[in-house]
Design a protein around this motif. Structure first.
Motif, PDB file in Angstrom:
ATOM      1  N   MET A  60     -24.098  15.105 -21.809  1.00 13.50           N
ATOM      2  CA  MET A  60     -23.864  14.250 -22.978  1.00 13.50           C
ATOM      3  C   MET A  60     -22.711  14.768 -23.830  1.00 13.50           C
ATOM      4  N   LYS A  61     -22.551  16.100 -23.918  1.00 14.35           N
ATOM      5  CA  LYS A  61     -21.497  16.685 -24.740  1.00 14.35           C
ATOM      6  C   LYS A  61     -20.093  16.366 -24.224  1.00 14.35           C
ATOM      7  N   LEU A  62     -19.980  15.964 -22.959  1.00 13.10           N
ATOM      8  CA  LEU A  62     -18.672  15.638 -22.393  1.00 13.10           C
ATOM      9  C   LEU A  62     -18.196  14.249 -22.793  1.00 13.10           C
ATOM     10  N   ALA A  63     -19.065  13.437 -23.377  1.00 12.71           N
ATOM     11  CA  ALA A  63     -18.712  12.062 -23.733  1.00 12.71           C
ATOM     12  C   ALA A  63     -17.756  12.022 -24.912  1.00 12.71           C
ATOM     13  N   CYS A  64     -16.832  11.079 -24.860  1.00 12.34           N
ATOM     14  CA  CYS A  64     -15.895  10.896 -25.967  1.00 12.34           C
ATOM     15  C   CYS A  64     -16.384   9.839 -26.950  1.00 12.34           C
ATOM     16  N   GLY A  65     -17.211   8.918 -26.462  1.00 17.18           N
ATOM     17  CA  GLY A  65     -17.707   7.838 -27.305  1.00 17.18           C
ATOM     18  C   GLY A  65     -18.900   8.259 -28.132  1.00 17.18           C
ATOM     19  N   PRO A  66     -19.449   7.337 -28.894  1.00 16.50           N
ATOM     20  CA  PRO A  66     -20.625   7.638 -29.733  1.00 16.50           C
ATOM     21  C   PRO A  66     -21.856   7.912 -28.877  1.00 16.50           C
ATOM     22  N   VAL A  67     -22.579   8.966 -29.227  1.00 16.80           N
ATOM     23  CA  VAL A  67     -23.761   9.360 -28.447  1.00 16.80           C
ATOM     24  C   VAL A  67     -25.014   9.367 -29.325  1.00 16.80           C
ATOM     25  N   ARG A  68     -24.973   8.615 -30.410  1.00 21.61           N
ATOM     26  CA  ARG A  68     -26.099   8.608 -31.350  1.00 21.61           C
ATOM     27  C   ARG A  68     -27.396   8.163 -30.668  1.00 21.61           C
ATOM     28  N   VAL A  69     -27.293   7.094 -29.858  1.00 21.94           N
ATOM     29  CA  VAL A  69     -28.476   6.581 -29.158  1.00 21.94           C
ATOM     30  C   VAL A  69     -29.022   7.649 -28.206  1.00 21.94           C
ATOM     31  N   ASN A  70     -28.140   8.323 -27.484  1.00 22.86           N
ATOM     32  CA  ASN A  70     -28.559   9.379 -26.550  1.00 22.86           C
ATOM     33  C   ASN A  70     -29.255  10.525 -27.277  1.00 22.86           C
ATOM     34  N   ILE A  71     -28.709  10.913 -28.429  1.00 26.40           N
ATOM     35  CA  ILE A  71     -29.291  12.015 -29.197  1.00 26.40           C
ATOM     36  C   ILE A  71     -30.682  11.628 -29.704  1.00 26.40           C
ATOM     37  N   ILE A  72     -30.801  10.429 -30.260  1.00 30.29           N
ATOM     38  CA  ILE A  72     -32.095   9.980 -30.798  1.00 30.29           C
ATOM     39  C   ILE A  72     -33.127   9.879 -29.683  1.00 30.29           C
ATOM     40  N   TYR A  73     -32.715   9.295 -28.532  1.00 30.94           N
ATOM     41  CA  TYR A  73     -33.685   9.161 -27.440  1.00 30.94           C
ATOM     42  C   TYR A  73     -34.053  10.535 -26.875  1.00 30.94           C
ATOM     43  N   GLY A  74     -33.068  11.412 -26.753  1.00 28.80           N
ATOM     44  CA  GLY A  74     -33.341  12.755 -26.245  1.00 28.80           C
ATOM     45  C   GLY A  74     -34.311  13.512 -27.130  1.00 28.80           C
ATOM     46  N   LEU A  75     -34.120  13.406 -28.445  1.00 27.01           N
ATOM     47  CA  LEU A  75     -35.028  14.065 -29.386  1.00 27.01           C
ATOM     48  C   LEU A  75     -36.422  13.453 -29.320  1.00 27.01           C
ATOM     49  N   SER A  76     -36.489  12.121 -29.241  1.00 25.05           N
ATOM     50  CA  SER A  76     -37.785  11.440 -29.145  1.00 25.05           C
ATOM     51  C   SER A  76     -38.511  11.841 -27.875  1.00 25.05           C
ATOM     52  N   LEU A  77     -37.752  11.964 -26.790  1.00 25.86           N
ATOM     53  CA  LEU A  77     -38.327  12.352 -25.498  1.00 25.86           C
ATOM     54  C   LEU A  77     -38.939  13.749 -25.568  1.00 25.86           C
ATOM     55  N   VAL A  78     -38.202  14.678 -26.166  1.00 24.14           N
ATOM     56  CA  VAL A  78     -38.693  16.052 -26.293  1.00 24.14           C
ATOM     57  C   VAL A  78     -39.974  16.088 -27.128  1.00 24.14           C
ATOM     58  N   LEU A  79     -39.978  15.348 -28.227  1.00 24.03           N
ATOM     59  CA  LEU A  79     -41.147  15.339 -29.107  1.00 24.03           C
ATOM     60  C   LEU A  79     -42.351  14.689 -28.438  1.00 24.03           C
ATOM     61  N   CYS A  80     -42.107  13.591 -27.690  1.00 28.19           N
ATOM     62  CA  CYS A  80     -43.210  12.842 -27.072  1.00 28.19           C
ATOM     63  C   CYS A  80     -43.787  13.543 -25.848  1.00 28.19           C
ATOM     64  N   SER A  81     -43.025  14.418 -25.221  1.00 29.23           N
ATOM     65  CA  SER A  81     -43.525  15.097 -24.023  1.00 29.23           C
ATOM     66  C   SER A  81     -43.803  16.567 -24.316  1.00 29.23           C
ATOM     67  N   PHE A  82     -42.762  17.369 -24.383  1.00 29.01           N
ATOM     68  CA  PHE A  82     -42.934  18.805 -24.579  1.00 29.01           C
ATOM     69  C   PHE A  82     -43.571  19.125 -25.935  1.00 29.01           C
ATOM     70  N   GLY A  83     -43.169  18.403 -26.972  1.00 27.48           N
ATOM     71  CA  GLY A  83     -43.720  18.659 -28.294  1.00 27.48           C
ATOM     72  C   GLY A  83     -45.205  18.370 -28.376  1.00 27.48           C
ATOM     73  N   VAL A  84     -45.605  17.175 -27.927  1.00 30.37           N
ATOM     74  CA  VAL A  84     -47.025  16.795 -27.951  1.00 30.37           C
ATOM     75  C   VAL A  84     -47.843  17.724 -27.071  1.00 30.37           C
ATOM     76  N   ASP A  85     -47.334  18.010 -25.874  1.00 28.59           N
ATOM     77  CA  ASP A  85     -48.072  18.889 -24.948  1.00 28.59           C
ATOM     78  C   ASP A  85     -48.300  20.263 -25.553  1.00 28.59           C
ATOM     79  N   SER A  86     -47.255  20.848 -26.135  1.00 30.24           N
ATOM     80  CA  SER A  86     -47.374  22.203 -26.682  1.00 30.24           C
ATOM     81  C   SER A  86     -48.355  22.240 -27.853  1.00 30.24           C
ATOM     82  N   VAL A  87     -48.355  21.197 -28.685  1.00 30.34           N
ATOM     83  CA  VAL A  87     -49.287  21.153 -29.815  1.00 30.34           C
ATOM     84  C   VAL A  87     -50.732  21.118 -29.318  1.00 30.34           C
TER      85      VAL A  87
END
Length: 317
Positions: A187-214
């Motif tokens: 994702m860091k190699l992209a030149c265009g806007p990556v806001r959607v990717n960042i939000i989805y990536g963060l949501s994914l981490v929270l919904c999977s790894f975050g929930v599981d660890s809690v």
């Protein structure tokens, strides 16, 4: 997607990176890497074989362990081609769509492993806190359902990752930070806007790894509360001893994952060598150590492995 202008395009290939500053000795680094892959694949396959062929190991605890071993094999096979290509053959190029495919499988197996670790924590919770209902709660259909749910959740959550990356345009600098494809890295190699990717990536981490660890932490808080209520010190130690292997596995999975996530979030303050080290620990450490930990710390697995090895030696005589 064709070129948008002179600097934005979708690259046909990306360049992987070995260990910064150690390019001259990468061929020697490939030797321990090959040994680690051999241990990971052979060790987890032995655990799968032993559990399958030993009827006394068909309890829920060992069925979950077989799921963990299967996930570790998948995770190792996902990284094997590019890691050995970089370190053994010094071939750094990877086709763009192949990179997205590898990224999908790496993240999918990682998410599955997190879910299975949660299922194993639930197994220990029921075994210690409600032992009389253990076989009633953890029936074979429910165990299989938990395994299927872990796989379906991982696939559903990870499918959007390559789709969201394909819609982006990339800069001419197509050098990745690792010897495999990792979503924040690509994702860091992209030149265009990556806001959607960042939000989805963060949501994914929270919904999977975050929930599981809690829920894993909650499970062990309840386990600890139950153990402290056991009258005898010997009983407390026996109860905790059944959790040691799982606790160690959780630590070697989540600690590098958390550090790697922080590195990608605050990467400007860390060295490239730390990036690579933590990335490799995250992907190599768990599949290598899991079979060793469970073989050494679980008497039933250790005895079954010795029994199988003795039987094989007798056949060869």
């Amino acid at each position: 997607m064709g070129p948008i202008n002179s600097s934005w395009f979708q690259p046909p290939t990306l360049l992987l990176t070995g260990i910064p500053g150690l390019e001259a000795v990468q061929i020697w680094i490939s030797i321990p890497l090959c040994v680690m892959y051999l241990i990971a694949l052979l060790g987890n396959c032995i655990i799968l074989f032993v559990i399958k062929t030993t009827s006394s190991l068909h309890d829920p605890q060992y069925i979950f362990l077989s799921m963990l071993a299967t996930t570790d094999v998948g995770l190792s096979l996902s990284t094997l081609p590019t890691v050995l290509s970089v370190f053994l053959l010094n071939h750094r190029e990877i086709e763009f769509h192949s990179c997205l495919t590898q990224m999908f499988f790496i993240h999918t197996f990682s998410s599955m492993e997190s879910a299975i670790l949660l299922a194993m924590a639930f197994d220990r919770f029921v075994a210690i806190c409600n032992p009389l209902h253990y076989t009633v709660v953890l029936t074979s259909p429910r165990i299989m359902g938990m395994g299927i749910a872990a796989m379906v959740r991982a696939v559903v959550l990870m499918v959007p990752l390559p789709i969201l990356l394909k819609r982006l345009s990339f800069c001419r600098d197509v050098i990745l930070s690792h010897c495999y494809c990792y979503h924040p890295d690509v994702m860091k190699l992209a030149c265009g806007p990556v806001r959607v990717n960042i939000i989805y990536g963060l949501s994914l981490v929270l919904c999977s790894f975050g929930v599981d660890s809690v829920f894993i932490v909650i499970s062990y808080i309840l386990i600890l509360k139950t153990v402290l209520g056991i009258a005898s010190e010997d009983g407390q130690l026996r109860a905790l001893n059944t959790c040691i292997s799982h606790i160690f596995t959780v630590c070697i999975f989540y600690v590098p994952l958390i550090v790697l996530a922080l590195i990608h979030r605050f990467g400007t303050f860390t060295s490239p060598l730390l990036h690579v080290t933590m990335a490799n620990l995250f992907l190599f450490l768990t599949p290598v150590l899991n079979p060793l930990v469970y073989s050494l710390k679980t008497k039933q697995i250790r005895s079954a492995v010795h029994k199988v090895l003795r039987a094989r030696r007798n056949l060869l005589k």
